[in-house]
Motif scaffolding. Structure first.
Motif, PDB file in Angstrom:
ATOM      1  N   GLN A 316       0.858  -1.193   0.000  1.00  0.00           N
ATOM      2  CA  GLN A 316       0.000   0.000   0.000  1.00  0.00           C
ATOM      3  C   GLN A 316       0.891   1.239   0.000  1.00  0.00           C
ATOM      4  O   GLN A 316       1.680   1.450   0.918  1.00  0.00           O
ATOM      5  N   ILE A 317       0.767   2.021  -1.042  1.00  0.00           N
ATOM      6  CA  ILE A 317       1.616   3.199  -1.204  1.00  0.00           C
ATOM      7  C   ILE A 317       0.716   4.433  -1.366  1.00  0.00           C
ATOM      8  O   ILE A 317      -0.246   4.398  -2.140  1.00  0.00           O
ATOM      9  N   PRO A 318       1.000   5.494  -0.616  1.00  0.00           N
ATOM     10  CA  PRO A 318       0.118   6.680  -0.669  1.00  0.00           C
ATOM     11  C   PRO A 318       0.362   7.527  -1.929  1.00  0.00           C
ATOM     12  O   PRO A 318       0.910   8.623  -1.852  1.00  0.00           O
ATOM     13  N   TRP A 319      -0.035   6.976  -3.062  1.00  0.00           N
ATOM     14  CA  TRP A 319       0.135   7.706  -4.319  1.00  0.00           C
ATOM     15  C   TRP A 319      -0.643   9.016  -4.280  1.00  0.00           C
ATOM     16  O   TRP A 319      -1.672   9.117  -3.616  1.00  0.00           O
ATOM     17  N   GLY A 320      -0.167   9.982  -5.042  1.00  0.00           N
ATOM     18  CA  GLY A 320      -0.864  11.262  -5.116  1.00  0.00           C
ATOM     19  C   GLY A 320      -1.796  11.318  -6.311  1.00  0.00           C
ATOM     20  O   GLY A 320      -1.869  10.379  -7.104  1.00  0.00           O
ATOM     21  N   LYS A 321      -2.535  12.427  -6.398  1.00  0.00           N
ATOM     22  CA  LYS A 321      -3.421  12.634  -7.548  1.00  0.00           C
ATOM     23  C   LYS A 321      -2.943  13.868  -8.293  1.00  0.00           C
ATOM     24  O   LYS A 321      -2.634  14.887  -7.662  1.00  0.00           O
ATOM     25  N   ASN A 322      -2.854  13.785  -9.596  1.00  0.00           N
ATOM     26  CA  ASN A 322      -2.511  14.964 -10.387  1.00  0.00           C
ATOM     27  C   ASN A 322      -3.015  14.753 -11.810  1.00  0.00           C
ATOM     28  O   ASN A 322      -2.344  14.139 -12.648  1.00  0.00           O
ATOM     29  N   GLU A 323      -4.233  15.267 -12.044  1.00  0.00           N
ATOM     30  CA  GLU A 323      -4.887  15.052 -13.337  1.00  0.00           C
ATOM     31  C   GLU A 323      -4.083  15.644 -14.489  1.00  0.00           C
ATOM     32  O   GLU A 323      -4.031  15.087 -15.574  1.00  0.00           O
ATOM     33  N   VAL A 324      -3.448  16.775 -14.215  1.00  0.00           N
ATOM     34  CA  VAL A 324      -2.686  17.462 -15.276  1.00  0.00           C
ATOM     35  C   VAL A 324      -1.481  16.612 -15.680  1.00  0.00           C
ATOM     36  O   VAL A 324      -1.217  16.389 -16.869  1.00  0.00           O
ATOM     37  N   HIS A 325      -0.762  16.113 -14.688  1.00  0.00           N
ATOM     38  CA  HIS A 325       0.398  15.267 -14.975  1.00  0.00           C
ATOM     39  C   HIS A 325      -0.012  13.959 -15.647  1.00  0.00           C
ATOM     40  O   HIS A 325       0.640  13.491 -16.592  1.00  0.00           O
ATOM     41  N   LEU A 326      -1.099  13.366 -15.152  1.00  0.00           N
ATOM     42  CA  LEU A 326      -1.578  12.105 -15.723  1.00  0.00           C
ATOM     43  C   LEU A 326      -1.916  12.278 -17.206  1.00  0.00           C
ATOM     44  O   LEU A 326      -1.548  11.465 -18.049  1.00  0.00           O
ATOM     45  N   LYS A 327      -2.588  13.376 -17.499  1.00  0.00           N
ATOM     46  CA  LYS A 327      -2.988  13.660 -18.875  1.00  0.00           C
ATOM     47  C   LYS A 327      -1.753  13.892 -19.758  1.00  0.00           C
ATOM     48  O   LYS A 327      -1.668  13.377 -20.875  1.00  0.00           O
ATOM     49  N   ALA A 328      -0.816  14.653 -19.217  1.00  0.00           N
ATOM     50  CA  ALA A 328       0.418  14.926 -19.973  1.00  0.00           C
ATOM     51  C   ALA A 328       1.149  13.625 -20.283  1.00  0.00           C
ATOM     52  O   ALA A 328       1.656  13.417 -21.390  1.00  0.00           O
ATOM     53  N   TRP A 329       1.191  12.740 -19.308  1.00  0.00           N
ATOM     54  CA  TRP A 329       1.849  11.436 -19.502  1.00  0.00           C
ATOM     55  C   TRP A 329       1.124  10.629 -20.575  1.00  0.00           C
ATOM     56  O   TRP A 329       1.739  10.114 -21.511  1.00  0.00           O
ATOM     57  N   ALA A 330      -0.198  10.531 -20.431  1.00  0.00           N
ATOM     58  CA  ALA A 330      -0.983   9.693 -21.344  1.00  0.00           C
ATOM     59  C   ALA A 330      -0.906  10.208 -22.783  1.00  0.00           C
ATOM     60  O   ALA A 330      -0.934   9.425 -23.727  1.00  0.00           O
ATOM     61  N   GLU A 331      -0.781  11.498 -22.933  1.00  0.00           N
ATOM     62  CA  GLU A 331      -0.788  12.075 -24.281  1.00  0.00           C
ATOM     63  C   GLU A 331       0.604  12.257 -24.856  1.00  0.00           C
ATOM     64  O   GLU A 331       0.774  12.713 -25.985  1.00  0.00           O
ATOM     65  N   GLY A 332       1.631  11.908 -24.062  1.00  0.00           N
ATOM     66  CA  GLY A 332       2.992  12.087 -24.565  1.00  0.00           C
ATOM     67  C   GLY A 332       3.396  13.541 -24.602  1.00  0.00           C
ATOM     68  O   GLY A 332       3.928  14.027 -25.599  1.00  0.00           O
ATOM     69  N   LYS A 333       3.101  14.269 -23.515  1.00  0.00           N
ATOM     70  CA  LYS A 333       3.454  15.686 -23.455  1.00  0.00           C
ATOM     71  C   LYS A 333       4.112  16.031 -22.118  1.00  0.00           C
ATOM     72  O   LYS A 333       3.798  17.038 -21.490  1.00  0.00           O
ATOM     73  N   THR A 334       5.033  15.155 -21.695  1.00  0.00           N
ATOM     74  CA  THR A 334       5.684  15.377 -20.398  1.00  0.00           C
ATOM     75  C   THR A 334       6.867  16.327 -20.499  1.00  0.00           C
ATOM     76  O   THR A 334       7.389  16.783 -19.490  1.00  0.00           O
ATOM     77  N   GLY A 335       7.329  16.561 -21.724  1.00  0.00           N
ATOM     78  CA  GLY A 335       8.541  17.367 -21.892  1.00  0.00           C
ATOM     79  C   GLY A 335       9.809  16.525 -21.871  1.00  0.00           C
ATOM     80  O   GLY A 335      10.903  17.054 -22.054  1.00  0.00           O
ATOM     81  N   TYR A 336       9.660  15.227 -21.610  1.00  0.00           N
ATOM     82  CA  TYR A 336      10.779  14.288 -21.721  1.00  0.00           C
ATOM     83  C   TYR A 336      10.618  13.518 -23.027  1.00  0.00           C
ATOM     84  O   TYR A 336       9.729  12.658 -23.133  1.00  0.00           O
TER      85      TYR A 336
END
Length: 500
Positions: A316-336
DNA sequence: CCCAGAGTTGCTTCT
DNA sequence: TAGAAGCAACTCTGG
């Protein structure tokens, strides 16, 4: 309406004729008793929302191929539309069904469906035959052999199956009797729908690199099994995650849909390895198949395997929530660029190399974004052609160091990892074309390029390509400490439980 | 109970 | 340039 009795084979994740015992059972039953035979596939009304467009295309192609192959043995595929749990009881009454065959699947949703359908069948005296044929080994006997628990390491799993004889594959070759053709055999309404008919605009999809179907799966298997030297030298960690053409077989979508039998793959590999010097599990090609078996055992033997809460193997790991980051990751827009290239290939083609999956999964979870692996698993479910319930959950837990793998301080670098196999960044240039003209020196780290170089390359970071959403060098160290803390809490909880 | 050894595939620096 | 060491250090298995 027919008065004659009907035998149904319900296709789900077994979209093939070869090595399909459940289907053969249905054929034999229908022929012996002169009943109608109806091989069916259920298309749910909201299928478009459940399955990503690429995978839906693969599925429909597989169904089309299945219909063609069934017609070769004097039958056909009957597509029926509706929610299985509502539709099948109704159809079974209408068709006077007395015998149902299907494959054992472990996807939590399919298991739930099966329970309802099987209960109905019991009430109506419909005989149900379920066959374990999606994996090489019977996962229940592996769990039994391990005293009821799942093996938590790959080596342990291997030792459990080491002396298990794998059954031969079976074939269906002969023509089915005309007596088994129902009166509605030629009806148009049962035909495989087009993409358009399920609400997908095909022009929005890119070129189809991996067409679905048993025929295509067998063809692909044979191509690779003929490369004996290649098979015998195969070592997964040495294959490239960022080659332009796949460095591995891409048999996975065919196996996950059941277009290709895992058992057939096993026997073919054994044949090729026989008498030759060859690599071994975990890195060999056989080892890859065994990884699938490993996760199937884990998935079958663990409640809530696709969730963190209520899942006994998952830390059990206390993951955070970040819709903006999640979306950026899913769409390939992380800047990496490397992360973005992988995510864009995934979205476009429905397949990425296993190590590429490592990279982006680590990045989303324990490496950089500190977002739950469950969120990543959902995105993969949507995009992957080879999506598989137990493999997806199992691998996500592995990469997020939630289960099976524990060295959380080994973090993939979005800059360094890809360079090992693609120094020039050709892979990035293909999938992140806005960076196409960057000098190799900066292709993995465009933010480091001087403004003048950015302008010359026609892509200014922050304008034409996103700024990095996090600073990997800083954030990955913070996250290691968060993992450390989560592990500590977990350990204390376990110790407390033991005392009680 | 403890301990040693192993575990699919990290990154950086140094030799 | 391939391989080893340092980094900081996890859990599971088997004895």
């Amino acid at each position: 309406m027919s008065t004659l009795q009907t035998v149904v084979h319900w296709f789900r994740l077994d979209l093939r004729l070869h090595d399909n015992l459940a289907l053969r059972n249905a054929i034999n039953e229908a022929e012996n008793r002169k009943h109608y035979l109806k091989p069916i596939y259920v298309i749910e009304p909201d299928i478009k929302n459940k399955i990503g467009a690429n995978r839906l295309r693969f599925l429909l192609q597989s169904l089309q191929d299945l219909d063609v192959n069934l017609r070769k043995i004097n039958s056909r595929l009957f597509i029926v539309k509706g929610r299985a749990v509502d539709l099948l009881p109704e159809l079974f009454e209408k068709w006077n069904v007395k015998f149902l065959t299907l494959q054992v699947d472990i996807d939590a949703e399919l298991v739930k469906q099966d329970e309802i359908i099987e209960k109905f069948c019991e009430e109506k005296d419909i005989f149900v035959v379920k066959r374990m044929q999606h994996t090489v080994y019977d996962f229940n006997s592996v769990i039994k052999k391990n005293n009821g628990g799942i093996p938590l390491t790959y080596q342990k799993f291997l030792s459990l199956v080491a002396d298990t004889q794998v059954k031969d594959t079976i074939e269906i070759a002969k023509q089915i009797s005309d007596d088994c053709k129902s009166t509605d055999f030629e009806l148009e309404e049962y035909k495989v729908p087009s993409l358009e008919e399920v609400g997908i605009n095909e022009s929005e999809l890119l070129e189809c690199k991996y067409p679905g179907g048993e025929t295509e799966g067998l063809k692909r298997l044979n191509i690779y099994m003929n490369k004996k030297q290649w098979v015998c030298n195969f070592e997964k960690p040495n294959s490239s995650p960022n080659s332009i053409e796949p460095s591995t077989t891409v048999l996975s979508p065919y196996i996950s849909h059941g277009c290709l039998s895992a058992k057939l793959f096993y026997h073919k590999l054994k044949q090729v390895e026989n008498g030759m010097k060859h690599t071994l599990p975990p890195v060999s090609l056989m080892g890859q198949l065994m990884w699938r078996e490993f996760y199937y055992v884990a998935g079958a033997g663990t409640k809530n395997f696709d969730k963190m809460v209520g899942n006994t193997v998952c830390t059990q790991i206390p993951w955070g929530k970040n819709e903006v980051h999640l979306k950026a990751w899913a769409e390939g827009k992380t800047g990496y660029p490397f992360v973005d290239a992988i995510m864009r290939q995934l979205k476009q083609e429905g397949w990425i190399h296993h190590l590429a999956r490592h990279m982006v999964a680590c990045f989303l979870t324990r490496g950089d974004l500190w977002i739950s692996w469950e969120e990543g698993a959902k995105v993969f479910e949507d995009y992957l052609l080879d999506y598989d319930w137990s493999l997806n959950a199992g691998n996500w837990m592995w990469l997020s160091a939630s289960a099976f793998f524990y060295k959380y301080y080994r973090v993939y670098s979005p800059v360094a990892f890809g360079k090992k196999t693609d120094k020039e960044g050709l892979y990035i240039r293909k999938y992140v074309p806005e960076l196409k003209k960057y000098p190799s020196e900066f292709i993995y780290e465009p933010w480091k390029a001087p403004k003048s170089v950015q302008r010359t390359a026609g892509c200014v970071v922050g304008e034409d390509y996103p700024n990095r959403i996090v600073d990997h060098d800083k954030v990955h160290k913070v996250n290691i400490q968060k993992m450390n803390a989560a592990y500590k809490v977990n350990k204390e909880k376990k110790a407390l439980k033991r005392k009680r």
